[in-house]
Design a protein around this motif. Structure first.
Motif, PDB file in Angstrom:
ATOM      1  N   GLU A   1      46.387  32.780  27.490  1.00 47.06           N
ATOM      2  CA  GLU A   1      45.436  32.447  26.430  1.00 47.06           C
ATOM      3  C   GLU A   1      44.266  31.648  26.993  1.00 47.06           C
ATOM      4  O   GLU A   1      43.105  31.903  26.672  1.00 47.06           O
ATOM      5  N   ASN A   2      44.569  30.679  27.862  1.00 44.92           N
ATOM      6  CA  ASN A   2      43.509  29.875  28.461  1.00 44.92           C
ATOM      7  C   ASN A   2      42.602  30.718  29.341  1.00 44.92           C
ATOM      8  O   ASN A   2      41.380  30.557  29.335  1.00 44.92           O
ATOM      9  N   ALA A   3      43.213  31.643  30.100  1.00 42.19           N
ATOM     10  CA  ALA A   3      42.424  32.515  30.971  1.00 42.19           C
ATOM     11  C   ALA A   3      41.528  33.428  30.152  1.00 42.19           C
ATOM     12  O   ALA A   3      40.369  33.664  30.494  1.00 42.19           O
ATOM     13  N   ALA A   4      42.071  33.957  29.041  1.00 39.68           N
ATOM     14  CA  ALA A   4      41.284  34.845  28.182  1.00 39.68           C
ATOM     15  C   ALA A   4      40.107  34.102  27.571  1.00 39.68           C
ATOM     16  O   ALA A   4      39.006  34.638  27.447  1.00 39.68           O
ATOM     17  N   ALA A   5      40.331  32.848  27.177  1.00 37.98           N
ATOM     18  CA  ALA A   5      39.254  32.062  26.574  1.00 37.98           C
ATOM     19  C   ALA A   5      38.133  31.790  27.568  1.00 37.98           C
ATOM     20  O   ALA A   5      36.962  31.696  27.197  1.00 37.98           O
ATOM     21  N   GLN A   6      38.480  31.692  28.859  1.00 32.97           N
ATOM     22  CA  GLN A   6      37.480  31.380  29.870  1.00 32.97           C
ATOM     23  C   GLN A   6      36.709  32.607  30.336  1.00 32.97           C
ATOM     24  O   GLN A   6      35.551  32.515  30.726  1.00 32.97           O
ATOM     25  N   THR A   7      37.359  33.781  30.300  1.00 37.80           N
ATOM     26  CA  THR A   7      36.735  34.963  30.889  1.00 37.80           C
ATOM     27  C   THR A   7      36.235  35.980  29.870  1.00 37.80           C
ATOM     28  O   THR A   7      35.414  36.815  30.200  1.00 37.80           O
ATOM     29  N   SER A   8      36.717  35.924  28.640  1.00 35.16           N
ATOM     30  CA  SER A   8      36.340  36.953  27.678  1.00 35.16           C
ATOM     31  C   SER A   8      34.930  36.732  27.146  1.00 35.16           C
ATOM     32  O   SER A   8      34.401  35.625  27.160  1.00 35.16           O
ATOM     33  N   VAL A   9      34.327  37.820  26.685  1.00 35.07           N
ATOM     34  CA  VAL A   9      33.029  37.732  26.031  1.00 35.07           C
ATOM     35  C   VAL A   9      33.223  37.038  24.689  1.00 35.07           C
ATOM     36  O   VAL A   9      34.108  37.401  23.918  1.00 35.07           O
ATOM     37  N   ARG A  10      32.426  36.047  24.415  1.00 35.58           N
ATOM     38  CA  ARG A  10      32.584  35.290  23.181  1.00 35.58           C
ATOM     39  C   ARG A  10      31.559  35.750  22.163  1.00 35.58           C
ATOM     40  O   ARG A  10      30.360  35.477  22.282  1.00 35.58           O
ATOM     41  N   ALA A  11      31.992  36.485  21.180  1.00 36.29           N
ATOM     42  CA  ALA A  11      31.090  36.950  20.132  1.00 36.29           C
ATOM     43  C   ALA A  11      30.580  35.761  19.323  1.00 36.29           C
ATOM     44  O   ALA A  11      31.313  34.807  19.064  1.00 36.29           O
ATOM     45  N   ARG A  12      29.320  35.811  18.938  1.00 40.69           N
ATOM     46  CA  ARG A  12      28.805  34.816  17.998  1.00 40.69           C
ATOM     47  C   ARG A  12      29.455  35.093  16.652  1.00 40.69           C
ATOM     48  O   ARG A  12      29.341  36.190  16.108  1.00 40.69           O
ATOM     49  N   THR A  13      30.162  34.111  16.117  1.00 43.43           N
ATOM     50  CA  THR A  13      31.015  34.314  14.957  1.00 43.43           C
ATOM     51  C   THR A  13      30.514  33.496  13.766  1.00 43.43           C
ATOM     52  O   THR A  13      30.364  32.278  13.867  1.00 43.43           O
ATOM     53  N   ILE A  14      30.270  34.199  12.674  1.00 41.21           N
ATOM     54  CA  ILE A  14      29.734  33.565  11.466  1.00 41.21           C
ATOM     55  C   ILE A  14      30.660  33.874  10.297  1.00 41.21           C
ATOM     56  O   ILE A  14      30.963  35.037  10.016  1.00 41.21           O
ATOM     57  N   GLY A  15      31.116  32.837   9.625  1.00 38.71           N
ATOM     58  CA  GLY A  15      31.959  33.005   8.449  1.00 38.71           C
ATOM     59  C   GLY A  15      31.139  32.865   7.179  1.00 38.71           C
ATOM     60  O   GLY A  15      30.186  32.083   7.126  1.00 38.71           O
ATOM     61  N   PHE A  16      31.517  33.642   6.157  1.00 39.14           N
ATOM     62  CA  PHE A  16      30.845  33.579   4.856  1.00 39.14           C
ATOM     63  C   PHE A  16      31.879  33.135   3.821  1.00 39.14           C
ATOM     64  O   PHE A  16      32.876  33.812   3.602  1.00 39.14           O
ATOM     65  N   LEU A  17      31.609  32.002   3.194  1.00 36.41           N
ATOM     66  CA  LEU A  17      32.553  31.400   2.256  1.00 36.41           C
ATOM     67  C   LEU A  17      31.841  31.080   0.952  1.00 36.41           C
ATOM     68  O   LEU A  17      30.811  30.397   0.944  1.00 36.41           O
ATOM     69  N   SER A  18      32.381  31.582  -0.162  1.00 34.02           N
ATOM     70  CA  SER A  18      31.831  31.253  -1.481  1.00 34.02           C
ATOM     71  C   SER A  18      32.366  29.903  -1.940  1.00 34.02           C
ATOM     72  O   SER A  18      33.557  29.627  -1.813  1.00 34.02           O
ATOM     73  N   SER A  19      31.487  29.071  -2.488  1.00 29.41           N
ATOM     74  CA  SER A  19      31.943  27.782  -3.001  1.00 29.41           C
ATOM     75  C   SER A  19      32.895  27.970  -4.176  1.00 29.41           C
ATOM     76  O   SER A  19      33.807  27.184  -4.395  1.00 29.41           O
ATOM     77  N   LYS A  20      32.677  29.046  -4.945  1.00 29.94           N
ATOM     78  CA  LYS A  20      33.601  29.440  -6.006  1.00 29.94           C
ATOM     79  C   LYS A  20      33.496  30.953  -6.181  1.00 29.94           C
ATOM     80  O   LYS A  20      32.629  31.600  -5.585  1.00 29.94           O
ATOM     81  N   GLY A  21      34.368  31.506  -6.988  1.00 28.30           N
ATOM     82  CA  GLY A  21      34.337  32.940  -7.184  1.00 28.30           C
ATOM     83  C   GLY A  21      33.040  33.424  -7.795  1.00 28.30           C
ATOM     84  O   GLY A  21      32.451  32.750  -8.634  1.00 28.30           O
ATOM     85  N   GLY A  22      32.577  34.598  -7.343  1.00 29.06           N
ATOM     86  CA  GLY A  22      31.408  35.213  -7.941  1.00 29.06           C
ATOM     87  C   GLY A  22      30.078  34.773  -7.382  1.00 29.06           C
ATOM     88  O   GLY A  22      29.029  35.106  -7.943  1.00 29.06           O
TER      89      GLY A  22
END
Length: 387
Positions: free
Chosen positions: A126-147
Motif C-alpha cells: 500500500e505504501n509503495a502504491a501510494a508513492q509510485t501511482s499516478v494520483r488523480a485530482r479528486t473532487i467530492g460533491f456533497l449536498s448540505s441537504k437533500g435536493g
C-alpha cells in the motif's frame, strides 16, 4: 488491509488446510496453485503470467532446492514476497530458507502468523502504491441537504472536465442511498460501485474495466446501486481502497457523496483534494451548510479545501452574497443559476444540458478553476453567475 494476489505451492495436506482456513477471512485472491515444483523455468514462467504479490512455498516434496528456486522467483517481474511454510522446523532448515532469499518462514500452527505476515506485506504494498501511482485530482460533491443538486453538478462537471482537459476522468457514485448517476448518465451496465467495494481483493485493471461504463467522451462512470436495497453500509476501508485504486487509473476523479455528513465518510474525505459543498440560497439549506462545515472541521478536514457552490441562484434572492457568507462562515466559491426547465427537458430526452446552456456554462467556468485547467476566465472572488 490492502488486497493481495497469492501463489501457492503446498503439497502437505495439514498445511494446505490451515492456509485455506486462514485465507477465507482475508482480502486475498489466489491466482496460482501449484503442486510440488519440479521444473523451475516452467514455474517462473507461470509467476510472470499470473503476477502474485505473495508466494507460499512448501518445500517438503519439491524436487528442487530452495537455493536454486527463490533467486529466480525474486528475479521475476513482480518480485513476490516469499513465505516458506513447513509442518515442523529446525534451525538449520530455517537458516537455509533465509539464505536462499525467503522473506518469512512459518511452521505449524500457521494461522495467526500467516495473517500477520500478509498484513505486513499488504502495508508495504500500500505504501509503495501510494508513492509510485499516478494520483488523480479528486473532487467530492456533497449536498448540505437533500435536493441541492450535487449529483447534477457532479455529472456535468465530469463531462466538462473530460472535454476541457482531454484527459481521462472517472465519475464515481458513492451516494449509496440513491444511485441517481446511473439514471442521469444513462448507464446500461448492471454492475455498480458495490461490486468493487465487495471485491477489493480482485481489483486490477482487467476487473475494473468490467465494472465501469463509458459515459461522455473522456469520461467513464462507475454507477451506484440500481434497484437493490442497501441493508448495510460498506466498510469505510473498503470504499477507501476502491478510491485509491481508481486514483491510480485516471487523471481526474469526480465523486458524488450524496447528502449530509456521515462519520463513515471520514476515510473518503482524506482521499479528496477538494470538497464541493453544494447548497441553495434558502434558510434550511444554509443552516445545514453551516452544520456540515462544523462537522467537517471536527474531523479535521481543512477549511481551505471546502468549495461552497451556491446552486439555483437567481436575481430575486433576498439575501446578499455577503450575508450568505456571513451566515455559513465560509466564502462562496461559485454560483450556479437556476434552470429547472432546461434540466427537465434534457433529462426527459436522456441527455445532459446542451453546451450553450447558461447553467452548463457556469459549471464549465467552475471546473476550469477547480481543476486548474488553462483558459479559465473566472475571478478568484464571488460574482453573480460568474458574470
Amino acid at each position: 488491509m490492502f488486497p493481495l494476489k497469492l501463489g501457492l505451492s503446498i503439497s502437505t495436506p495439514g498445511i494446505w488446510e490451515e492456509v485455506q482456513a486462514e485465507l477465507q477471512s482475508l482480502p486475498v485472491r489466489v491466482v496460482l496453485e501449484q503442486g510440488p515444483i519440479a521444473d523451475v523455468a516452467g514455474f517462473l514462467a507461470k509467476l510472470d503470467k499470473f503476477t502474485p504479490d505473495v508466494l507460499l512455498i512448501d518445500p517438503a516434496h519439491m524436487e528442487v532446492d530452495l537455493a536454486d528456486l527463490i533467486p529466480g522467483v525474486k528475479a521475476t517481474s513482480t518480485r513476490p514476497f516469499v513465505i516458506v511454510v513447513r509442518e515442523t522446523a529446525t534451525p538449520d532448515d530455517i537458516m537455509k530458507a533465509i539464505r536462499a532469499g525467503a522473506n518469512e518462514y512459518l511452521y505449524a500452527p500457521i494461522g495467526a502468523n500467516l495473517k500477520d505476515a500478509l498484513q505486513r506485506v499488504a502495508k508495504a504494498r500500500e505504501n509503495a502504491a501510494a508513492q509510485t501511482s499516478v494520483r488523480a485530482r479528486t473532487i467530492g460533491f456533497l449536498s448540505s441537504k437533500g435536493g441541492c443538486g450535487s449529483t447534477t453538478i457532479a455529472c456535468h462537471a465530469a463531462m466538462e472536465c473530460g472535454r476541457l482537459s482531454g484527459k481521462q476522468v472517472l465519475l464515481a457514485d458513492l451516494d449509496f442511498a440513491s444511485g441517481a448517476i446511473r439514471l442521469l448518465m444513462q448507464v446500461k451496465s448492471r454492475y455498480s460501485v458495490l461490486d468493487a467495494v465487495n471485491n477489493t481483493q480482485r481489483l486490477d485493471s482487467s476487473y475494473w474495466k468490467s465494472l465501469v461504463s463509458n459515459g461522455y467522451q473522456g469520461v467513464e462512470v462507475i454507477a451506484g446501486i440500481s434497484s437493490e436495497a442497501l441493508l448495510e453500509h460498506p466498510k469505510a476501508q473498503d470504499v477507501r481502497s476502491v478510491l485509491r485504486f481508481a486514483k491510480s487509473q485516471y487523471d481526474f476523479l469526480m465523486v458524488d457523496l450524496g447528502q449530509g455528513f456521515r462519520a463513515n465518510d471520514v476515510g473518503v474525505l482524506e482521499e479528496l483534494d477538494e470538497l464541493a459543498l453544494v447548497t441553495t440560497p434558502d434558510i434550511p439549506a444554509l443552516q445545514m451548510t453551516k452544520f456540515v462545515s462544523y462537522q467537517l472541521s471536527r474531523v479535521g478536514f481543512p477549511r481551505d479545501r471546502i468549495r461552497v457552490l451556491l446552486n439555483r441562484m437567481s436575481r430575486r434572492v433576498e439575501l446578499a452574497p455577503s450575508e450568505i457568507e456571513s451566515a455559513i462562515g465560509l466564502d462562496i466559491y461559485a454560483t450556479l443559476p437556476n434552470d429547472y426547465s432546461a434540466l427537465e427537458q434534457a433529462y426527459s430526452a436522456a441527455k445532459l444540458l446542451p453546451e450553450n446552456n447558461h447553467l452548463r456554462e457556469a459549471i464549465r467556468r467552475m471546473v476550469r478553476r477547480m481543476c486548474e485547467l488553462s483558459g479559465s476566465d473566472i475571478k478568484r472572488r464571488f460574482t453573480l453567475f460568474g458574470l
